[in-house]
Each structure stands twice: as C-alpha cells, then as structure tokens.
Design a protein around this motif. Structure first.
Motif: not given
Lengths: 319, 222, 484
Positions: A67-78, A117-120, A134-139
């Motif tokens: 479900s994390l994978f489905r929730v993530a886009p909404f959280v990021v957008f929010g 990153a978690l969703a990925a 990589r995203e976490m490294l950059i962040g």
C-alpha cells in the motif's frame, strides 16, 4: 487567529496558481532548452498534454507492490502543494504564512523525498533501489547546504520565517549583502540537484547508468505517475519561488486583498520567465557530471553557503 | 542591525566578496584555460574595487593603480598565459596533488583562520571597508594553498599572481592605497617576474619535456 | 660637489645597462671589475662622510643613510668587488669548459651589476615599500643568475627559489601593508607613512596588535630570504646549482640584506609592543634554524650544498643574537654578520676553484687540493677553520660573545647552541679535511685562479679576530645601539 475571507480566498488563489503555473514553468524550461540547443521546441502546454494522457490511462501495479507504493504519490503531491502554499509567492500575509518557516519547509521536502525513495525500493527492482539510494545520497548532501543557505539569509533578518525574510529584505532601502551572493550561488547548486536538473541528473534521460529521479519512478503508471510528474513540476515551482523570495523579494505584496495579489502576479510571472530561461541556459552550457561528482558539487554548495555565513560575520556585522 | 553603510562601502565589500568567491572558484577549477580566465576576472573585480576607492577618496594615484591593474592583470598577463598554454601545448587538466574537495575544505579552514586573525585588527581601522582586510588575507592564503597543491608550473604561477591580487586588495581597500612609488614598484616587479617565468616555462619544457613540476624532484638532501 | 651616494647607486645601474648591451665585448669582464671597484670607492667615501658628518637623507627623504646601514653598504660593496675579481678567471674557465656560452656570460655580468644595485637600494632606502620592491627585484636578478647553466638541476633550483621566495616576499608585502595600515592612523594619509625615519619617531604610538601581526608576516617573509627554517629549502639548491660567484654573493650579501630588513622592522615592532615579542620570535626561529641546519650538515655530499647549510646555520645564530637584543648581543650579531660574509665568500671562492679543478662538486671525489694548488688547499682549510669558530679568527670572537651573552641571560638556550655548533663542527671538519689532504690527479686550469680575494678576506677576518680598530668598534657600537 481569525482567518478573514479575503485571506482564505487569497490562499486558495495562490495554491491554484501554483497548480496551474508549475507545469507551465516546466514546459517553458523545456522550450527554452530546445531553442538554445537549436531543436524545434515542444509546445508550452506539453506537460499538460502529458498529465491528461497519464490521468486517462489505467494504473498497472507490480506484483509485490504494497500500500506504501500506492500512497506515496499522494503524499509526495500533498507535500509539494503544501510547500507551494506556504512559500510566499504573491503575498506575505496569507493565512498559512505563519507556517512558512524555512526549517519546516526543508522538513516537508524531506518527507516527500523519504516517501518516494521508499516507494521506489518497495517493488524490489534493481533500478528502483538504485534510484532510491542515489536520491537519498543527493538529499543527504543537499539538505545541509540548503540549511546553510537559509541560515545565511536568516542571519540578516534574524528569523527563519520566510515571510519575515521577504518583508525585511523586500520592503526597505536597498543594501548590498555580499553574503547573499555566496548564498545565492549555493542555492542555485542545491536547486539544480534537488530538481534533478542537468549537471546532476537529466530529467529527459532514461539511460540507466546516470538517471536518478527517473529510476525511482520507472514502476509507476497512470494517475500515480501523473501525480508524481505534477509533484516534480510543483517542486521546481516551489524552489523557484523560494529562490525569488530569498534573493529577489521585490514586488511581493504585503496585503491579502485580491487586488494586491493580482498586482503582484505580473512581476512573479516575469521573474519566473526569466528564472526559467536562466535554468535552461545553465542546463545547456553545463555537461552532465558523473554521479560520483555529485557529492563534490553539493559539497561545493555547502562550502559556499558556509563562506557566505563567514563573509556575513566579517563584513556586515559591526560591533 | 545597521545597514547605514554608504553605497561605495557596500560596493567595495561586494567586490571583495566576489574576489574571495573567485579565489575559491580557482581552487575548484580543473581546466587550465578556465583558471586563467578566472584569474582575469578576479583582476577585473580588483580593478572595479580600486576604481570605487579612487572615486571615493579622489586620490589620483589610485586611478593609476586601477589602470595598472586593468592593463596588467586583466589584459596583459592573462594574454601571456593564454599564449603560453597554447604554445607549450599544455594539457587542459590542472592535476591537483590533493583531491579538490579536500583542498576546498582546507580552504574553508584557512578562511576561518584569516578572518579570525584579521577581525580584531580591522576593528581598529578608521576606514569603513576595514572588513576587506580579512578577505584579502583569506585570498592570499587560498592562493598559497593553490600553489602548494598543484602539480603544474603554470598553476603555481597563477596562484602567485592571485596572491598578488589579494595583497593589492588589502592595499587599496583596507588602507586606501599605498604611496604611488611603492605601487609602481610592485607592479613592475610583478610584470618582470611574470616575463621571467614565461621564459622559464620554455626552458623547463626543453629540459624536462613537460611542465609538470613533479619531475623536479632531483634536488634533495640525501 | 659630487654626491657619493648618487655615484654609488648610479655606477652599478649604468654599468648593468652597459653590460646588457656590450656584455660580449672583450673588455666587458674588466668593466665588471672596474664598476665594482668604483662602487666600493664611492661607498668608502660615503662612509667617511657619514662617520664625520652623521646621518643624512638623499632624494628628498626617500633614502636615508645612518651608521647602521652604512656598515652594511661598505660590506656589500667590498664583497661585491672581491667577488667580481674572483669571477673574472672563474667565468673564463667555465666558458673554456663549455659550460657557459658568451651570451650567458653577458647575462651574468649585467645581472651581477643589477643585483648589486638592488642590494644597495634595499640597504639605503628609507621607504619600507621601496625596500620590499628592491628585495623582490633582487630575487628576480638572482633567479636569472641561479639558472645560468640552464641544466635541469639549475632550472629546478631557480624555480624553487623563485616560488618559495615569491611566496615569502608576498608575506612580507602583507606585513608591509599592515605596517602602513598601523602607521596611517598615526601619521595620516600622507606618503610619509612608510618612511622609516617618521615611523621610528612615532613607533610608540603604533597599535601593538597590528604591529605584532605585521612583524610576524615580515619575519616570515623576509626570513624566507634569510634562510630561516622551515622556509629554507631554496637556499641549498640555489647555492649548489648556481655559479660559484653567485653562491658567494647569495651567502655573503643577500642573506645579510634580508636580515637587515628584518632588523629595521624589529626596531619598529619593539617600540610599539610591550615586552620582547619580536625578540622572542627571532630567538625561536633562530634556534630552530640553527639546530635544523646543523643536523642537515652531516648528510651533505655536495660541497656547495654543505656550505649553504652552514650559511643557514650561521644566519640562525645571528637571528638568535639579534633576538636577544641589547647592546652586547647586537654588537656580536653585527660582528658575526661581517665575519660570516667575509669568511663564507672566501670559502666559496676556494671551493669554486677546487670544483673547477676536479670537475665535480661531490666531496668524496675531491681529494688532495693541497697538492694541486697549495694556495687553494690552504685557503679552503683556513676558511673552514675560521667559519667553524676557531681562534684566532674573528668568527670565534663573535660566537664567543653570543654564547656568553646567552649563558648569562638565556641559559636555557646554551645547550642547544653548544650542541648545534658541535654537530656542525664535526660534520664540516670531517668532510673538508680529506678534501684538502689526500691523493689526486687533477689537471691544470686554462686560466689561473684569482687567489687574492680568498686571502684578503681571511686576513681581514683574522685581523678582526685579533684586534678591532677603535673607530670600527665605535661604529659597531653606534649601530648596535640603534637596534635597541
């Protein structure tokens, strides 16, 4: 605190404006890049076409998706909508302005980053994991640099509230702050890295060795992908508005009346158009660096921000 | 909080900060030709700041000094260096001895030291732009760092000249200029020094087949 | 009436220019010697004038000659003269061996004269900015002299010399700027704020913080040129790879002039700062240099390198002496500077001829000098004994004074001093002895070497060891008193 009706309207207007303008800004940068590289440019509304297309498509979920994978886009957008709402783009006197603390803003961006990153990594494909790492490294490298930039600016006005910064810097006699030059360059570096722009990442590539952002969202489709793409556009818009608020705060309205917002709009548009073309120019003249150079790039940004702080201490503070 | 600094002082502070920024950029730069361009840019910023001081104080010799800076450090020396790089067919990379991020970190440390050293002193000065003294010291130290962490002879020379830039910044911004005769003498020395070094490059290349001073390690106490 | 000061500065400048143009003519070497002679004569007459009439200015107030610098001027002009005499046959031999071409000889002579000009300018100027400019110009001329052979080793030495001294001298410039920064607050924004005579009157009002920082930069900067550790690396290379006359003037003159610059600044720092800040710094640097050089001495294989390290060692000792301060220590320091200049240049003259005869600078290949040419052999032996501080040579007298003074006021330093001097003695003597005696089969040189300068110098050193004329004592005392 009572929220006035006009304030509420203003806030809604500025959020709606962000939602509308963000894909346009992305489209504008794409157009400028194409012109600078002597290609025929995609239409300005290209991001809208893409969003419409994606929203009309069905979602295909991988087998292992939680479900994390489905929730993530909404959280990021929010998160991105929230960020755009609290950054003073048109006025410093909107209902959400008290929440516009720079440190909180960094936290909002961080939250979005963690989710994507978690969703990925959720699916368990190698590309997703690679992109997430990589995203976490950059962040991990970009956040301290961003914080230092904010501290440098905050030292001038002695507050981390973005609205206070804008009010102090924008509404008083012109003073040259050399430290802002350092902070501005550092901020540019950080923005390029955070928004997956050229020296660090290429938004248009799908070359597995180099991609960061695209690697994370490979498994997304349909409306999920649309939300993530929209969120990416919003992030670019948020960073642009943040940069404009910190370094070019002139013209942002002090009131919350609708008229004041409308009056501030043309200047914001102008600043965004210029900023977008500068971004396209930077992307055109610089070459994509190897991923291992990214830490150095962001390290430089951090050092510049620290330098800005030091210069501020030496040149501008008087006993 | 005070922003009561007059405009010229703000400008000088800004130029000083830019010079420091360029010193860092030079430290981070990997390509020789771009390094020379950055040096020229640094010289140009120095020229601007000298000009501002000259206009403000109305001292005639500062106009001369600014003119000399423009002529020597922005036009002549970069031109000579560019020619040398092309004539000697130096490879484009700078080749640091220590990797660049480490150098930058050391650089930040040097800036902190320089600022700390200069802070108590600059507060004694009566000139408004006294803060630039710390920046000048930092530029000198960064240039010094560049000289000791680079392998190529030409980067050492750029470092040497950049050091001179820092010194000139100290002389013009912090003290509003040294006596004319001294500034002329310094400029002359720098010019002659650069020309001698240019001649040297050819000889070094003839003898070592390279401009990499790495080869120059024969003289040691054994 | 002819102004001897102007003559003294004009001769090397004009002859340097002439030699640049006509340096390839047959009479050029003679012009070099004649010009040096003329400079010395002018300096001697100027000395007489200063001694009888007291200090004076020249060119407005930009130049100033008092009993401190006239002493250095005379020494410089004298060693300049003897070195030019020595270099005549030496350079001819080098040319005969094919190590130098005619254009190089021309470069050598013109640079030699210009070097003398920069030295004399640095010594006599009243303006600390011009002092810096002259020191930098001296670096530039000597860089060309050190690289004269254009061999890889000499280029490397010259490059190192240029970069290290360039960095050092940049520090000195920063120190000078800081000094101006401090002076400007007292003397106002006039051109006088760098004139030493003004500064010395106002020294008590200079800000102690700025002066402390300024002196550190000046000491490190000019100290690089003196050869103070840890920035001494250029010195052995430059001495070993340049022509021997250049080694002689580097050791005998340039180091002195750089030290003179430090002394001038020390007077100002002392006036501004409470306590013996400048002196303590100099004592520390001096002792460190002395000790370091002494231990490096024993590792040397190249004869010129070894004597270069010996110069570093003596410069450390002199810096230490001036650091102690006071009339006796300053007197001893000045005396030791004189003795070292004369002795070291004499040694380099002897070494130069010896290396020419044997064709090598490696000490293990130089043997039996006393058989090839007894005069050179004895010259080197006596010079070595003199520099090691053997009585009755003058070096003994000055070293003795420094040691006893240190024992009295800074007893902690005595063991270090004795240790360093002992190590240096063992190292140098052990290596020179087999060079002078022993078997050999070296050939004759095409041009007879000039032995006179060697023995002239040694004779003066010997004489000053046995008896210092009263007018010289008075002169030294006056100079020592000026240093405070």
């Amino acid at each position: 605190m009572m929220i006035s009706l006009s304030g509420l309207l203003g806030q809604i207007f500025s959020i709606a404006l962000a939602l509308v303008l963000a894909p346009l800004l992305t489209g504008w940068v794409g157009m400028c890049r194409a012109w600078l590289q002597s290609r025929s440019a995609p239409p300005l509304l290209q991001p809208y076409y893409m969003l419409r297309k994606l929203f009309n498509k069905d979602v295909v979920l991988a087998h292992g998706a939680s479900s994390l994978f489905r929730v993530a886009p909404f959280v990021v957008f929010g998160c991105m909508v929230l960020a755009c709402a609290i950054i003073p783009s048109l006025s410093t006197n909107l209902p959400l302005a008290p929440a516009a603390d720079a440190l909180a803003l960094v936290g909002v961006f961080g939250l979005a980053r963690v989710f994507i990153a978690l969703a990925a990594m959720d699916i368990g494909t190698s590309f997703g994991t690679l992109g997430g790492r990589r995203e976490m490294l950059i962040g991990f490298l970009a956040e301290p640099a961003l914080l230092m930039v904010i501290f440098t600016v905050a030292m001038i006005v002695q507050s981390t509230s973005i609205t206070t910064i804008v009010e102090t810097l924008g509404h008083r006699e012109l003073a040259i702050h050399p430290s802002l030059a350092f902070a501005g360059i550092a901020f540019t570096f950080v923005s390029l890295a955070e928004n997956a722009r050229v020296p660090v990442d290429n938004p248009a590539t799908h070359l597995e060795l180099t991609m960061i952002h695209e690697a994370m969202i490979l498994e997304y489709s349909g409306r999920h992908l649309a939300l993530i793409e929209w969120a990416a556009a919003l992030k670019l818009y948020a960073y642009s508005c943040l940069g404009l608020a910190l370094f070019f705060p002139w013209g942002i309205a002090g009131g919350d009346s609708f008229l004041a917002l409308l009056a501030a709009l043309p200047l914001l548009l102008l600043k965004l158009v210029i900023g977008g073309s500068v971004l396209a120019l930077i992307e055109t003249v610089s070459a994509k660096m190897r991923i291992f150079r990214a830490p150095e790039f962001l390290g430089t940004a951090f050092l510049l921000a620290v330098l800005g702080l030091l210069v501020r201490l030496l040149l501008e503070l008087k006993a | 909080m005070s922003t009561a600094l007059p405009l010229y002082a703000q400008l000088i502070n800004l130029f000083a900060a830019v010079i420091l920024l360029l010193a860092f950029a030079m430290l981070a730069q990997r390509r020789v030709l771009l390094l020379i361009d950055l040096f020229a840019l640094q010289g140009f910023t120095l020229f601007l700041s000298t000009l501002v001081v000259a206009v403000k104080t109305g001292q005639h010799h500062l106009y001369w000094s600014a003119g000399l800076t423009l002529l020597l450090k922005v036009l002549l020396l970069p031109w000579i260096l560019h020619r040398l790089v092309r004539k000697l067919q130096i490879k484009g990379e700078v080749e640091p001895l220590i990797n660049i991020p480490t150098t930058m970190l050391v650089g930040i440390g040097l800036v902190i030291i320089a600022f700390n050293v200069a802070l108590p002193i600059s507060q004694l000065s009566h000139t408004i732009t006294r803060g630039t003294l710390g920046i000048a010291l930092a530029v000198v130290m960064l240039a010094f760092l560049m000289m000791i962490t680079r392998k190529k002879a030409i980067t050492q020379v750029v470092g040497f000249l950049s050091m001179e830039n820092g010194l000139f910044l100290a002389a013009t911004s912090a003290t509003y200029g040294m006596p004319m005769v001294v500034e002329l003498g310094i400029a002359l020395d720098v010019l002659v020094g650069a020309i001698i070094l240019g001649v040297f490059f050819f000889q070094i290349r003839d003898q070592f087949d390279s401009l990499d001073i790495h080869h120059m390690e024969r003289l040691k106490d054994n | 009436m002819l102004d001897m000061f102007v003559v003294m500065l004009a001769i090397p400048l004009v002859s340097g220019a002439l030699l640049t143009v006509f340096g390839e003519r047959a009479w050029a070497p003679n012009l070099n010697i004649i010009a040096s002679g003329g400079t010395f004569l002018a300096a001697a007459l100027l000395t007489v004038e200063i001694v009888t009439h007291g200090p004076r200015f020249a060119f407005g107030e930009q130049f100033f000659i008092d009993s401190l610098n006239i002493f250095f001027v005379t020494l410089t002009a004298f060693v300049g003269l003897t070195t030019s005499i020595f270099s005549g046959p030496y350079m001819k031999n080098e040319a005969a061996h094919g190590r130098l071409t005619i254009p190089r000889l021309r470069l050598y002579k013109s640079m030699y004269q210009l070097f003398m000009f920069t030295m004399l300018t640095a010594l006599t100027t009243n303006n600390l900015g011009i002092l810096w400019v002259a020191m930098e110009a001296a670096t530039l001329t000597t860089v060309l002299l050190v690289s004269l052979y254009r061999t890889p080793a000499s280029l490397e030495a010259a490059w190192k010399y240029f970069i290290l001294c360039g960095v050092g001298i940049a520090q000195a410039l920063f120190g000078t700027i800081l000094l101006y920064f401090a002076a400007e607050r007292v003397l106002g924004e006039t051109g006088n704020a760098l004139l030493w005579t003004y500064l010395v009157n106002a020294k008590a009002f200079l800000d102690p913080n700025i002066m402390a920082l300024s002196f550190i930069f000046l000491l490190v900067g000019y100290g690089t040129k003196v050869g103070l550790a840890p920035l001494h690396n250029w010195l052995p290379d430059a001495h070993a790879e340049g022509p021997t006359p250049v080694s002689a003037v580097l050791s005998g003159l340039l180091l002195n002039v750089a030290l003179y610059a430090i002394l001038r600044c020390k007077v100002l720092a002392d006036g501004a700062i409470d306590g013996n800040f400048a002196g303590n710094l100099m004592m520390g640097f001096g002792l460190f240099t002395l000790l370091l050089a002494a231990f490096f001495l024993s590792r040397q294989k190249d004869v010129k390198r070894m004597f270069a390290y010996s110069s570093i060692e003596h410069m450390g000792l002199i810096t230490f002496a001036f650091g102690m301060g006071g009339a006796v220590a300053n007197f001893a320091g000045l005396l030791h500077m004189t003795m070292h200049s004369l002795t070291k240049s004499a040694i380099f003259f002897a070494v130069g001829h010896a290396t020419q005869k044997t064709g090598t600078q490696m000490m293990e290949d130089i043997r039996g000098l006393i058989r090839i040419n007894p005069l050179i052999g004895w010259g080197l032996m006596l010079g070595t004994l003199a520099i090691l501080g053997m009585p009755p040579f003058g070096v003994f007298a000055s070293e003795f004074m420094i040691l006893t003074h240190a024992m009295k006021y800074h007893p902690w330093a005595t063991p270090v001093l004795l240790l360093a001097l002992g190590v240096a003695f063992a190292a140098i003597f052990g290596k020179v002895q087999p060079m002078v005696f022993g078997e050999t089969e070296a050939k004759r040189l095409p041009h007879a070497p000039a032995i006179t300068p060697v023995f002239l110098h040694l004779a003066i050193v010997l004489m000053l060891g046995l008896y210092i004329p009263p007018y010289l004592t008075r002169w030294f005392q006056e100079a020592a008193r000026m240093l405070g």
